[in-house]
Each structure stands twice: as structure tokens, then as C-alpha cells.
Design an enzyme around this catalytic site. Structure first.
Site, mmCIF file in Angstrom:
data_model
loop_
_atom_site.group_PDB
_atom_site.id
_atom_site.type_symbol
_atom_site.label_atom_id
_atom_site.label_comp_id
_atom_site.label_asym_id
_atom_site.label_seq_id
_atom_site.Cartn_x
_atom_site.Cartn_y
_atom_site.Cartn_z
ATOM 1 C CG HIS A 1 -1.892 1.010 1.406
ATOM 2 N ND1 HIS A 1 -1.602 2.307 1.758
ATOM 3 C CD2 HIS A 1 -3.228 0.953 1.242
ATOM 4 C CE1 HIS A 1 -2.730 3.009 1.812
ATOM 5 N NE2 HIS A 1 -3.732 2.211 1.503
ATOM 6 C CG ASP B 1 0.401 -2.150 5.907
ATOM 7 O OD1 ASP B 1 -0.455 -2.192 6.812
ATOM 8 O OD2 ASP B 1 0.213 -1.562 4.816
ATOM 9 C CD GLN C 1 -6.783 -4.241 4.108
ATOM 10 O OE1 GLN C 1 -7.754 -4.954 4.323
ATOM 11 N NE2 GLN C 1 -6.903 -2.950 3.843
ATOM 12 C CE LYS D 1 -7.269 0.029 6.354
ATOM 13 N NZ LYS D 1 -8.068 0.751 5.368
ATOM 14 C CB CYS E 1 -3.674 3.601 -1.533
ATOM 15 S SG CYS E 1 -4.872 4.901 -1.273
#
Lengths: 417, 164
Positions: A131, A207, A210, A233, A375
């Protein structure tokens, strides 16, 4: 495709009742919310916890000596520990830094660890599926410091090509990798990548924006050094994220932003920074948001992350099957074909219809999906597309949502035929 | 709720399925300019040939949604062979048609200023001919950028060649 678990222990019908938007209608259609990878919905208990805190407990934290302020501070720090435990942090009270979101968490690493450790010619390794949040901070630092950026490629199945990893990380100081692609859904082998990176002397920034909401997470098992994620999220509010960092690394870092809270002492000629984690939290933090995040992780724990994951594998396998059965070659589905190798994110492109137009027609049927580059423009270029349509799931989605998605896609195909 | 027929008028779908003036002109002598929609990743390439005071030829390349592609196609048909001054007027009129509603929205990510005086100016929709078919786009605010992408790119191209 391997078969998903036979049954899910998640009672989706009960879960759904907690989410007001999903039980209502818009223009005569039920709301089919398939954009949780962008932002999830929040259950009533998260909203209630935030409201109750505001009405009974709010004061600034780490300041007042009166009981309301003490209680606010206790609740805020309890949220920190809960967020840390949720991802298996060994020392949650010291290793969890509250940020604005996952993006700020990664920027924090770039500004503190990066500025202390990266100089001209130093190599940073990223993947082609990152991302922008795990690309642009390093591009900015590269521009400022003259870093070398290397890229782990993505193959045609949407998996990282790791054959050459040893050579790529050789001499590198930092590896930035997403635990789960926000476009392809690919779950990356973090533990394997971390082991190779550490052998080469590099630190690993993961990251988790998600993955943390959808997959049971244990930072020790992942082997990374930093993990960033966002509350919004994972059924929590916007405005707060978490950066987990290994205690011995954080302890060694300079402050991020300057101001109140992050200091022990300030003189006219200098300052003494505070201990971790407050050293990285200048100014009044997002307090009620932390209360909301706490309620969200309690709820996810109650549902059980293993059940959440099993449900998502079932739903993803069902969706992959329905979409390929009903649309065949009309739809290109990006990412791994096997639901077990991916989280609940499905990006697709229609042979004849632009993602923007698909999304517009779907909206007429109450189906909310994302269309665009997500993104992740380097990945879009790798896939040879400018945009994709993306449906993504939360614990409140069920097979009927997938059926409504497919029905609306058929309507779109008819409309543009 | 605005219906799909407000957005996807037949003339728009026609220009989407059979785009006019598709391709690129050899550059030089033509001028080539690229436009991007940061929201969706759409890219458009406008090739323009200005001779004297006239936009003698134009071609449209790149890829995008039905609204951006049809708007570019309709634009190319409307401006080809026209004096640059007329082209600029048309750009102004078209953007005014889109801006009236844009002015009530938060500013877009590329920071386009909206001239408040446009609010007071009645738009001569008749002067737009077939382009008036794109009027319905204003009911779908996020799509306005799709419709104006090619026009902003053309305006940039005219500025770059110092035309008019």
C-alpha cells in the site's frame, strides 16, 4: 482450490444485529456492505462504550490527580494493553504506541528508526504489493537521504517471488512488507521473510492494516520488529491506530513529534524525552478512540479470531466460486485462486466495464464496493490495469451478500451490453 | 435518488462504445499532454495540433471509465477545427456546468479552486449541444472529476503551447 472448513462457528446472523447500517435499507435495497478493507462498520457495543466513557469518565489522561482523571488514565492505558495482547505483544504496556492510523505508524518508524539508522546508499527492500502507506514514507526518506530501494516482485498468481530473497536483502537495513495485500488479499509468509531479513541484519516493518482485523496475529510468531494497524478496519473508530515495536528497538529511538506528554523535562536549552511508549505520543492522544478500540478487540476476542478467519475463508471460497461460475471469462479475478492463501479481499476487473462504472451500477442495488487503484499504484502497474473493483468482507457478511453482489454484477453487464 | 439513466444517457454510451478521434498524433509537431484522476487512477492523453489560431486536430488516448472516455470523445468532436478562442470559451462553459454543483462540495484532492462567481453565471446549456448530455453527471458528485478530466487536460495543453 482446496475445500474450506465444513462449518463456521461464527453466528453471522447474531453478529449482523450489532451493526445498524447493515440491518437497514436504502432506496428499497438492503445495504450490502462489501468495503471493509477500506473501513469496517462499528458494532453497537463499540459505540456504546465510547458514549458511556464520554458521559461518565472523560478527562485528559496522565495529568489530573482527581478521580475522574485517574479513571480516564486507567481506561486509556488498559486499552493499550488490550490492543497489545490482541497481537501477542510480549510487553504490551511498553510496546504499543497509539498513532492516528497504520499510515502514521509506518511514518513514525521512518522518522525515528529511519532517520537514526539510514544514510546515503543504504538499501530498503519493499514489495510490489505494498500500500502507498508503506511506499511513500520510504520514497520521501530516499529523496532526502539518497537511499536505494529494492523491490520483491509479485508473480502472476499474486504471490511474492521469494526465490531471490537472500540476494535482495543482502546488505539491506530495512524490509517493509504487508502481512496481507489490500488488493489481492494475499497473505504473505511474514515469518519466513523476517528470518531471512534478520539473518541479513535488516529490521522488518510489517503493515498489518489488513491482516490484524481478519487473521489471528502473534507478533512473536510473525517475527517482525514493527507492526502497524488501524482501529477503523477492525470494528473500531477512526482516528486511532497502533504501532507495535519490539521493546529494545523502541527504547533506543528518538521522539517522533514534539510537545506535551512526550517529555520528562523541558528547559530553555533542551528537553529530556519521556519513557516509551509516551515518548512517541506528543499532545493529548485519541482517548475516546482508544476506549472504542478496546471494545472492538474485546468483541473480536469474544467472537474468536480463529472463527473470524474460518468464516472468511468460507465466504471467500464461496465468492470465488460464484463469481467464476456465473461470469467465467467476463471477470478477471486477481490474486491467489486458493481462499486459504488469501484474506477476504477480492479484486476483479470486468472485460467490458470499467470498475468505476461497475461500482456505480452496483450502488443502485445497495451493493457497496470500492473501485480504483486502492492506493497501490506500483501493484496496479504490475497487474497491467489502472483500476480494479474490490469486494471485501467483514465478520458481518454472509453468502447472501455475495449473491447480491453477483446479481448486481449481472445487472451491470446487462446495462452496458 | 438519481437513476442510472440520468448518468448514462444514450449519447454517452454511444461515445463510450465508439469513441471519436481515438489515438495519438505524432509529437512533434503535435503537443502531447497527460492527465490523471488521482481518485481512480484513470489516465488520459490528449494530442493537440494548433496551427495559427486554430485547433486543427485532436486525438484522445489513455483509458478510463465510460464518463471520462465519453466526455473526452464528445469534447474532441466539439473542438476539432475550432478557433482556439472558441475552444477556451467552450471549456469555460462546460466546466461551469460541472462547477455549479462542485462548488457545494468539499474541494477535490488535487485542490482545484472553484470560482464562486460561477455560481451566479447562468450556463448556456444550449450552446453545449450534445455535451449537454453530460449534465446528469452533476447528480453523481464523485463522477464530476471523470467528466472534467479531459477538459482540464486540454486546457493545460493549450496553456503549454501558449495558444490563444
Amino acid at each position: 482450490m482446496s475445500s474450506p472448513p465444513a462449518a463456521t462457528t461464527l453466528d453471522v446472523a447474531t453478529v449482523r444485529k450489532e451493526f445498524a447500517l447493515l440491518t437497514g435499507e436504502r432506496d428499497g435495497h438492503p445495504v450490502t456492505y462489501l468495503d471493509s478493507a477500506a473501513s469496517s462498520q462499528r458494532p453497537a457495543r463499540v459505540l456504546d462504550a465510547m458514549r458511556s466513557y464520554e458521559e461518565t469518565t472523560h478527562a485528559n489522561v496522565h495529568r489530573g490527580v482527581y478521580r475522574v482523571a485517574e479513571e480516564a488514565t486507567r481506561r486509556f492505558e488498559a486499552a493499550r494493553v488490550a490492543a497489545g495482547r490482541f497481537v501477542g505483544a510480549p510487553v504490551p504496556d511498553r510496546e504499543v504506541v497509539f498513532t492516528k492510523n497504520a499510515t502514521e505508524g509506518i511514518n513514525l518508524v521512518a522518522h525515528t528508526w529511519g532517520k537514526r539508522n539510514l544514510g546515503r546508499g543504504d538499501a530498503v527492500v519493499l514489495t510490489e504489493m505494498e500500500h502507498h502507506a508503506n511506499v511513500v514514507p520510504w520514497l520521501m526518506l530516499a529523496e532526502e537521504r539518497g537511499l536505494e530501494l529494492r523491490w520483491i516482485p509479485v508473480d502472476d498468481d499474486g504471490l511474492l517471488v521469494l526465490d531471490d530473497l537472500d540476494r535482495l536483502v543482502d546488505g539491506a537495513k530495512l524490509v517493509g512488507v504487508t502481512a496481507m495485500s489490500n488488493v489481492l488479499g494475499t497473505l504473505n509468509p511474514l515469518a519466513e521473510i523476517s528470518a531471512v531479513a534478520h539473518a541479513a541484519g535488516a529490521v522488518v516493518v510489517a503493515d498489518g492494516a489488513q491482516s490484524v482485523p481478519h487473521v489471528p496475529t502473534d507478533v512473536t510468531a510473525l517475527g517482525c520488529d514493527f507492526l502497524a494497524f488501524s482501529a477503523h478496519k477492525m470494528l473500531g473508530p477512526t482516528g486511532i491506530g497502533v504501532l507495535w515495536g519490539r521493546e529494545e528497538l523502541l527504547a533506543d529511538l528518538p521522539p517522533f513529534l514534539g510537545g506535551g506528554e512526550m517529555i520528562l523535562d523541558v528547559r530553555k536549552d533542551g528537553f529530556t524525552p519521556n519513557d516509551i511508549p509516551w515518548r512517541f505520543e506528543a499532545g493529548t492522544p485519541p482517548i475516546v478512540e482508544a476506549i472504542g478500540l478496546h471494545a472492538a478487540v474485546d468483541y473480536l476476542d469474544e467472537l474468536g479470531m480463529a472463527a473470524v478467519r474460518a468464516h472468511e475463508i468460507d465466504l471467500t471460497a464461496y465468492a470465488l466460486g460464484v463469481l467464476s461460475d456465473r461470469f467465467g471469462d467476463e471477470l478477471t479475478i486477481h490474486g491467489p485462486a486458493d481462499a486459504v492463501r488469501r484474506g477476504g479481499v477480492i479484486s476483479f476487473t470486468h472485460r467490458d466495464i470499467h470498475p468505476h462504472d461497475l461500482s456505480q451500477v452496483l450502488d443502485q442495488y445497495g451493493v457497496c464496493i470500492r473501485a480504483g487503484h486502492h492506493c497501490a499504484k506500483p501493484l496496479m502497474r504490475r497487474l497491467g490495469v489502472t483500476a480494479t473493483a474490490r469486494a471485501s468482507f467483514g465478520p458481518y457478511n454472509d453468502h447472501a451478500d455475495v449473491d447480491r453482489l453477483a446479481d448486481a454484477l449481472a445487472e451491470a453487464a446487462r446495462f452496458f451490453a | 435518488m438519481a437513476g442510472l439513466e440520468d448518468l448514462y444517457r444514450e449519447i454517452i454510451l454511444d461515445h463510450y462504445r465508439s469513441p471519436r478521434n481515438r489515438g495519438e498524433l505524432p509529437s512533434p509537431p503535435a503537443h502531447r499532454v497527460e492527465g490523471f484522476n488521482p481518485l481512480c487512477g484513470d489516465e488520459i492523453v490528449v494530442s493537440l495540433q494548433v496551427e495559427g489560431d486554430v485547433l486543427t486536430d485532436i486525438k484522445i488516448g489513455g483509458s478510463g471509465c465510460s464518463i471520462s472516455q465519453s466526455s473526452a470523445s464528445l469534447m474532441s468532436a466539439a473542438v476539432k477545427g475550432k478557433p482556439v478562442e472558441e475552444v477556451r470559451e467552450l471549456i469555460g462553459t462546460f466546466k461551469a456546468m460541472m462547477s455549479i454543483h462542485e462548488a457545494t462540495l468539499p474541494r477535490d484532492s488535487d485542490g482545484d479552486e472553484v470560482d464562486p462567481s460561477l455560481d451566479a453565471t447562468p450556463v448556456d446549456v444550449d450552446a453545449l449541444g450534445e455535451l449537454a448530455a453530460l449534465q446528469g453527471v452533476v447528480k453523481f458528485p464523485v463522477r464530476i472529476k471523470c467528466a472534467t478530466l479531459s477538459w482540464n487536460t486540454l486546457a493545460q495543453g493549450l496553456d503549454e503551447v501558449g495558444a490563444g
